[in-house]
Design a protein around this motif. Structure first.
Motif, PDB file in Angstrom:
ATOM      1  N   THR A 254       0.374   4.736  28.350  1.00  0.00           N
ATOM      2  CA  THR A 254       0.151   4.507  26.920  1.00  0.00           C
ATOM      3  C   THR A 254      -0.985   3.513  26.672  1.00  0.00           C
ATOM      4  O   THR A 254      -1.403   3.345  25.526  1.00  0.00           O
TER       5      THR A 254
ATOM      6  N   ARG B 264      -4.860   9.389  24.656  1.00  0.00           N
ATOM      7  CA  ARG B 264      -3.590   9.349  25.389  1.00  0.00           C
ATOM      8  C   ARG B 264      -3.060  10.757  25.649  1.00  0.00           C
ATOM      9  O   ARG B 264      -2.608  11.073  26.749  1.00  0.00           O
TER      10      ARG B 264
ATOM     11  N   ASP C  79      -2.626  12.354  29.345  1.00  0.00           N
ATOM     12  CA  ASP C  79      -1.320  12.820  29.783  1.00  0.00           C
ATOM     13  C   ASP C  79      -1.406  14.280  30.245  1.00  0.00           C
ATOM     14  O   ASP C  79      -0.852  14.648  31.277  1.00  0.00           O
TER      15      ASP C  79
ATOM     16  N   LYS D 237      -0.797  15.605  34.233  1.00  0.00           N
ATOM     17  CA  LYS D 237       0.286  16.551  34.554  1.00  0.00           C
ATOM     18  C   LYS D 237      -0.202  17.819  35.239  1.00  0.00           C
ATOM     19  O   LYS D 237       0.605  18.684  35.567  1.00  0.00           O
TER      20      LYS D 237
ATOM     21  N   GLN E 287       4.340  12.704  38.608  1.00  0.00           N
ATOM     22  CA  GLN E 287       5.088  12.113  37.514  1.00  0.00           C
ATOM     23  C   GLN E 287       6.262  11.319  38.062  1.00  0.00           C
ATOM     24  O   GLN E 287       6.945  11.739  38.989  1.00  0.00           O
TER      25      GLN E 287
ATOM     26  N   GLY F 185       9.122   9.488  35.996  1.00  0.00           N
ATOM     27  CA  GLY F 185       9.703   9.101  34.706  1.00  0.00           C
ATOM     28  C   GLY F 185       8.666   9.244  33.612  1.00  0.00           C
ATOM     29  O   GLY F 185       8.048  10.292  33.466  1.00  0.00           O
ATOM     30  N   ASP F 186       8.442   8.162  32.851  1.00  0.00           N
ATOM     31  CA  ASP F 186       7.448   8.176  31.775  1.00  0.00           C
ATOM     32  C   ASP F 186       6.066   7.781  32.260  1.00  0.00           C
ATOM     33  O   ASP F 186       5.124   7.708  31.473  1.00  0.00           O
ATOM     34  N   ALA F 187       5.937   7.483  33.550  1.00  0.00           N
ATOM     35  CA  ALA F 187       4.657   7.066  34.111  1.00  0.00           C
ATOM     36  C   ALA F 187       4.308   8.005  35.267  1.00  0.00           C
ATOM     37  O   ALA F 187       4.904   9.062  35.428  1.00  0.00           O
ATOM     38  N   TYR F 188       3.350   7.600  36.056  1.00  0.00           N
ATOM     39  CA  TYR F 188       2.873   8.399  37.168  1.00  0.00           C
ATOM     40  C   TYR F 188       2.644   7.505  38.374  1.00  0.00           C
ATOM     41  O   TYR F 188       2.548   6.293  38.249  1.00  0.00           O
TER      42      TYR F 188
END
Length: 134
Positions: A75, A88, A92, A96, A117, A119-122
């Motif tokens: 983010t 952003r 993203d 992916k 990936q 979770g919400d991050a990489y």
């Protein structure tokens, strides 16, 4: 801020350079892909095996990734992003991409790597290396 004046920048280039659009093939296996948000008209370069023998690709991302911190904290934006939300979203989308080596020229170390990936991050695994937390 707000980006360059398109008229002032592009008009003198007509007839001097060949302009490309998202989806254009510029060489066998090499296409350009729109990645707006940092600057108007920003494009990434995607390289694929032109024979179709491999599903892996490489994506040269330009300015959509400015720091390795954006891998673990996607983010994060930069003050120079013209449209931070769009930047952003594009970042993203690129992160992916399956079977893709990312080439992030602004990184000072390990400019090429694979992203997974988490979770919400990489996570970032440098080409030829092990995952490195950033």
């Amino acid at each position: 801020m707000g980006g360059p004046d398109a008229e002032a920048v592009l008009k003198p280039l007509h007839g001097v350079v060949e302009f490309v659009r998202s989806g254009d093939t510029i060489a066998p296996g090499v296409t350009v892909e729109a990645t707006p948000g940092h600057t108007p008209g920003h494009l990434a370069i995607v390289v694929r095996d032109p024979s179709g023998g491999s599903t892996e690709s490489a994506c040269i991302v330009g300015d959509i990734l400015r720091s390795p911190a954006q891998i673990t904290a996607p983010t994060l934006t930069f003050s120079s992003d013209i449209d931070p939300d769009q930047a952003r979203t594009e970042r993203d989308r690129v992160l992916k991409r399956p079977d893709t080596v990312i080439a992030a020229g602004h990184f000072t170390d390990d400019v090429s790597g694979r992203v997974a990936q988490a979770g919400d991050a990489y996570t970032w695994t440098p080409v030829g290396g092990s995952p490195s937390p950033r």
